[in-house]
Design a protein around this motif. Structure first.
Motif, PDB file in Angstrom:
ATOM      1  N   ALA A   1       0.822  -1.216   0.000  1.00 38.47           N
ATOM      2  CA  ALA A   1       0.000   0.000   0.000  1.00 38.47           C
ATOM      3  C   ALA A   1       0.854   1.263   0.000  1.00 38.47           C
ATOM      4  O   ALA A   1       0.350   2.337  -0.337  1.00 38.47           O
ATOM      5  CB  ALA A   1      -0.942  -0.010   1.201  1.00 38.47           C
ATOM      6  N   TRP A   2       2.118   1.166   0.349  1.00 38.84           N
ATOM      7  CA  TRP A   2       3.003   2.336   0.264  1.00 38.84           C
ATOM      8  C   TRP A   2       3.078   2.807  -1.179  1.00 38.84           C
ATOM      9  O   TRP A   2       3.139   3.990  -1.456  1.00 38.84           O
ATOM     10  CB  TRP A   2       4.400   2.003   0.751  1.00 38.84           C
TER      11      TRP A   2
ATOM     12  N   VAL B   1       4.034  -1.535  11.659  1.00 40.33           N
ATOM     13  CA  VAL B   1       5.082  -0.709  11.045  1.00 40.33           C
ATOM     14  C   VAL B   1       4.675  -0.331   9.621  1.00 40.33           C
ATOM     15  O   VAL B   1       4.850   0.821   9.209  1.00 40.33           O
ATOM     16  CB  VAL B   1       6.440  -1.444  11.060  1.00 40.33           C
ATOM     17  N   SER B   2       4.105  -1.264   8.885  1.00 37.74           N
ATOM     18  CA  SER B   2       3.679  -0.943   7.512  1.00 37.74           C
ATOM     19  C   SER B   2       2.573   0.109   7.519  1.00 37.74           C
ATOM     20  O   SER B   2       2.560   0.995   6.676  1.00 37.74           O
ATOM     21  CB  SER B   2       3.236  -2.208   6.774  1.00 37.74           C
ATOM     22  N   TRP B   3       1.654   0.015   8.466  1.00 35.78           N
ATOM     23  CA  TRP B   3       0.581   1.013   8.548  1.00 35.78           C
ATOM     24  C   TRP B   3       1.135   2.374   8.937  1.00 35.78           C
ATOM     25  O   TRP B   3       0.713   3.397   8.390  1.00 35.78           O
ATOM     26  CB  TRP B   3      -0.476   0.582   9.543  1.00 35.78           C
ATOM     27  N   ALA B   4       2.055   2.400   9.893  1.00 40.34           N
ATOM     28  CA  ALA B   4       2.664   3.674  10.296  1.00 40.34           C
ATOM     29  C   ALA B   4       3.413   4.292   9.117  1.00 40.34           C
ATOM     30  O   ALA B   4       3.315   5.497   8.870  1.00 40.34           O
ATOM     31  CB  ALA B   4       3.600   3.456  11.478  1.00 40.34           C
ATOM     32  N   GLY B   5       4.158   3.469   8.385  1.00 40.45           N
ATOM     33  CA  GLY B   5       4.869   3.971   7.213  1.00 40.45           C
ATOM     34  C   GLY B   5       3.921   4.515   6.162  1.00 40.45           C
ATOM     35  O   GLY B   5       4.186   5.543   5.543  1.00 40.45           O
ATOM     36  N   LEU B   6       2.795   3.843   5.960  1.00 42.28           N
ATOM     37  CA  LEU B   6       1.806   4.321   5.001  1.00 42.28           C
ATOM     38  C   LEU B   6       1.241   5.666   5.449  1.00 42.28           C
ATOM     39  O   LEU B   6       1.096   6.587   4.634  1.00 42.28           O
ATOM     40  CB  LEU B   6       0.675   3.304   4.835  1.00 42.28           C
ATOM     41  N   ALA B   7       0.930   5.784   6.729  1.00 41.11           N
ATOM     42  CA  ALA B   7       0.397   7.054   7.243  1.00 41.11           C
ATOM     43  C   ALA B   7       1.399   8.184   7.034  1.00 41.11           C
ATOM     44  O   ALA B   7       1.024   9.291   6.632  1.00 41.11           O
ATOM     45  CB  ALA B   7       0.056   6.908   8.730  1.00 41.11           C
ATOM     46  N   ILE B   8       2.670   7.919   7.274  1.00 41.78           N
ATOM     47  CA  ILE B   8       3.713   8.933   7.068  1.00 41.78           C
ATOM     48  C   ILE B   8       3.797   9.321   5.599  1.00 41.78           C
ATOM     49  O   ILE B   8       3.868  10.497   5.258  1.00 41.78           O
ATOM     50  CB  ILE B   8       5.067   8.432   7.604  1.00 41.78           C
TER      51      ILE B   8
ATOM     52  N   THR C   1       1.258  17.174   2.216  1.00 41.79           N
ATOM     53  CA  THR C   1       1.868  18.442   2.640  1.00 41.79           C
ATOM     54  C   THR C   1       2.927  18.944   1.671  1.00 41.79           C
ATOM     55  O   THR C   1       3.465  20.017   1.887  1.00 41.79           O
ATOM     56  CB  THR C   1       2.499  18.290   4.040  1.00 41.79           C
ATOM     57  N   ARG C   2       3.211  18.209   0.608  1.00 42.93           N
ATOM     58  CA  ARG C   2       4.176  18.699  -0.385  1.00 42.93           C
ATOM     59  C   ARG C   2       3.632  19.926  -1.084  1.00 42.93           C
ATOM     60  O   ARG C   2       2.465  19.960  -1.453  1.00 42.93           O
ATOM     61  CB  ARG C   2       4.445  17.620  -1.436  1.00 42.93           C
ATOM     62  N   PRO C   3       4.500  20.909  -1.339  1.00 44.67           N
ATOM     63  CA  PRO C   3       4.041  22.095  -2.069  1.00 44.67           C
ATOM     64  C   PRO C   3       3.547  21.712  -3.458  1.00 44.67           C
ATOM     65  O   PRO C   3       4.156  20.901  -4.136  1.00 44.67           O
ATOM     66  CB  PRO C   3       5.295  22.969  -2.171  1.00 44.67           C
TER      67      PRO C   3
END
Length: 138
Positions: A28-29, A106-113, A120-122
């Protein structure tokens, strides 16, 4: 012959489902929409661990095995037959389960990040292209 094919195809599907439960969050990343089937299968995995329902893949594999004249899966189902005691010793069941849960989290946290960074990217939030950096070629 068809029963054996059903049994073996179901066994392969079982392995794929378990692999997707453990690692699908990382897929999902790259493709965020894959999180939905991953969440559904993780919920189903929790239902299975709690012993609240029999897995339809286990029932189908047992049907194919019976039709092929083979004995069914062990009472614990697919994991008890093919994984516990084969891939890792039975004494480490809870260690392995905790490790898989940690990998999923960890995979879910990485996906959220990753999702948060994309938002938030310009230039990404409004759909307009980002302004060129000073000195960049036009």
């Amino acid at each position: 012959m068809i029963y054996r094919l059903v049994w073996q195809a179901t066994m392969a599907a079982h392995f794929l489902v378990i692999a997707y439960i453990a690692l699908g969050g990382f897929l999902a990343w790259r493709r965020p929409r894959l999180i939905w089937p991953h969440l559904a299968l993780c919920a189903w995995g929790l239902v299975q661990l709690a012993g609240l329902a029999e897995c339809p893949l286990t029932a189908l594999e047992n049907w194919g095995r019976a039709g092929a004249g083979e004995r069914g899966l062990l009472p614990g189902g697919f994991i008890d037959t093919y994984i516990e005691g084969v891939v890792y010793p039975e004494a480490y069941v809870w260690h392995v389960r905790c490790a898989v849960i940690a990998v999923v989290l960890v995979s879910w946290a990485g996906l959220a990040i990753r999702i948060r960074r994309r938002r938030t990217r310009p230039g990404r939030t409004t759909g307009t292209p980002a302004a060129p950096e000073p000195g960049a070629l036009r």
